[in-house]
Design a protein around this motif. Structure first.
Motif, mmCIF file in Angstrom:
data_model
loop_
_atom_site.group_PDB
_atom_site.id
_atom_site.type_symbol
_atom_site.label_atom_id
_atom_site.label_comp_id
_atom_site.label_asym_id
_atom_site.label_seq_id
_atom_site.Cartn_x
_atom_site.Cartn_y
_atom_site.Cartn_z
ATOM 1 N N PHE A 254 63.436 46.314 44.458
ATOM 2 C CA PHE A 254 64.565 46.647 43.587
ATOM 3 C C PHE A 254 64.517 45.797 42.325
ATOM 4 N N ASP A 255 64.240 44.489 42.471
ATOM 5 C CA ASP A 255 64.186 43.604 41.310
ATOM 6 C C ASP A 255 63.048 43.997 40.370
ATOM 7 N N GLU A 258 64.116 47.032 38.405
ATOM 8 C CA GLU A 258 65.099 46.661 37.381
ATOM 9 C C GLU A 258 64.413 45.963 36.208
ATOM 10 N N GLN A 292 70.137 53.785 44.933
ATOM 11 C CA GLN A 292 70.384 52.426 44.442
ATOM 12 C C GLN A 292 69.447 52.081 43.290
ATOM 13 N N VAL A 293 68.180 52.476 43.405
ATOM 14 C CA VAL A 293 67.250 52.260 42.281
ATOM 15 C C VAL A 293 67.808 52.902 41.020
ATOM 16 N N ASN A 296 70.864 51.142 39.581
ATOM 17 C CA ASN A 296 70.435 49.932 38.867
ATOM 18 C C ASN A 296 69.922 50.265 37.469
ATOM 19 N N THR A 297 69.215 51.391 37.328
ATOM 20 C CA THR A 297 68.748 51.810 36.003
ATOM 21 C C THR A 297 69.935 52.032 35.073
ATOM 22 N N ARG A 299 72.865 50.608 35.288
ATOM 23 C CA ARG A 299 73.483 49.311 34.962
ATOM 24 C C ARG A 299 72.753 48.658 33.782
ATOM 25 N N VAL A 300 71.432 48.682 33.828
ATOM 26 C CA VAL A 300 70.648 48.107 32.730
ATOM 27 C C VAL A 300 70.910 48.879 31.447
#
Length: 329
Positions: A254-255, A258, A292-293, A296-297, A299-300
């Motif tokens: 995940f990190d 991101e 979730q991946v 996260n995209t 969020r960025v």
């Protein structure tokens, strides 16, 4: 930040089909709950004329009426239905609306909750891709830019494809077009097994992890900048390089994913380039991991959109040509 969806057009897939159709509605649910700053809009369908900027009239007609040859329908991977045809048009329409948004406002980011259908050629589909949304968006934005600004400053478009599968359809469509740069970073031994040459292809071995992937991406973005000066970036942010993906064969965390998104979006932001992103592939053993991946995209992307909007406000409130007289030393 504006994002466009068409997940309520659900394909009637047979039981056991491996395409995770439910991920699109789930992504929209989570964005609405967790990231309310993302303004969600129902996508409009792409018109025949818009699709014909890339796709052949015979193929557009066959998809509309369900007359595609059975072998070509199987290559797409979906059975034909009116819902399939409508969803395909709206998936393209979502990217067109996102692209118009960022071009009209002169920067920032916008998104398609689906899209990234990079296996579609001009005259056929493949790999769960019916029409090629990025190709149509590139062509339409170039045409609209030409109408507004004339031929002296043509719009150049960079397509940064970070799905785990090579963007073969996109590469073929723009094979002889110097105004569109196609970059694909993908698994060397993964689908499609017959790849088309992009302007820049970076092939990764099975099992590649975060550090190897991110180093390759840094080099690729440097090479893109050395060879090309885009006015628009189309970013395919696939979730399928994740280590939990059934079809990916890479091992990004995940990190790591991101960090991938931060590199691409930061690269565009530092150059003042409008960016549209789509989600592409994602076939996790756990559907929530795929979603979730993608969350996260977003969020960025929101972080970068906030910075862009703040900069736009500062620029708008600073009078042009302001001069300070008798300024204090």
């Amino acid at each position: 930040m504006h994002a466009f969806y068409a997940d309520h057009f659900v394909l009637p897939l047979p039981s056991g089909h491996r395409f995770p159709m439910a991920k699109y509605a789930r992504l929209r649910e989570r964005l609405a709950t967790e990231l309310p700053e993302v303004a969600l809009h129902e996508a409009l369908p792409a018109s025949d004329g818009e699709l014909a900027l890339v796709h052949t009239p015979a193929y557009i007609d066959a998809i509309a009426h369900g007359t595609l040859a059975p072998a070509l329908q199987r290559e797409i991977g979906f059975p034909w239905s009116p819902a399939m045809a409508e969803r395909a048009r709206r998936s393209v329409g979502a990217t067109l609306q996102a692209a118009r948004r960022v071009m009209a406002q002169g920067g920032g980011l916008a998104a398609n909750l689906a899209g990234g259908t990079h296996h579609a050629y001009a005259d056929k589909g493949g790999g769960f891709c019916v029409f090629n949304d990025f190709a149509v968006a590139a062509r339409l934005m170039q045409a609209e830019h030409l109408r507004r600004h004339g031929p002296r400053a043509p719009l150049q478009v960079a397509i940064v494809d970070l799905d785990v599968h090579q963007g073969n359809g996109t590469a073929r469509i723009f094979a002889n077009d110097a105004s569109v740069f196609t970059l694909s970073l993908h698994g060397a031994k993964n689908f499609p097994f017959r790849k088309e040459p992009s302007d820049l292809d970076v092939e990764l071995p099975d099992g590649a992890r975060d550090d190897e992937y991110l180093h390759a991406l840094d080099l690729a973005l440097d090479e893109l900048e050395r060879r090309f000066e885009p006015g628009l970036v189309l970013y395919l942010a696939g979730a399928d390089p994740h280590e939990g993906d059934r079809l990916g064969r890479l091992k990004l965390s995940f990190d790591g994913l991101e960090a991938r998104d931060r590199r691409v979006m930061g690269w565009a932001a530092r150059r003042g380039l409008p960016l549209v992103f789509a989600m592409g592939g994602g076939y996790g053993h756990d559907l929530e991991a795929t979603v979730q991946v993608q969350v996260n995209t977003y969020r960025v992307a929101l972080e970068h959109e906030r910075r862009w909007q703040a900069q736009a406000v500062r620029s708008a409130t600073t009078p042009a040509g302001m001069r300070w007289h008798n300024a204090r030393p």
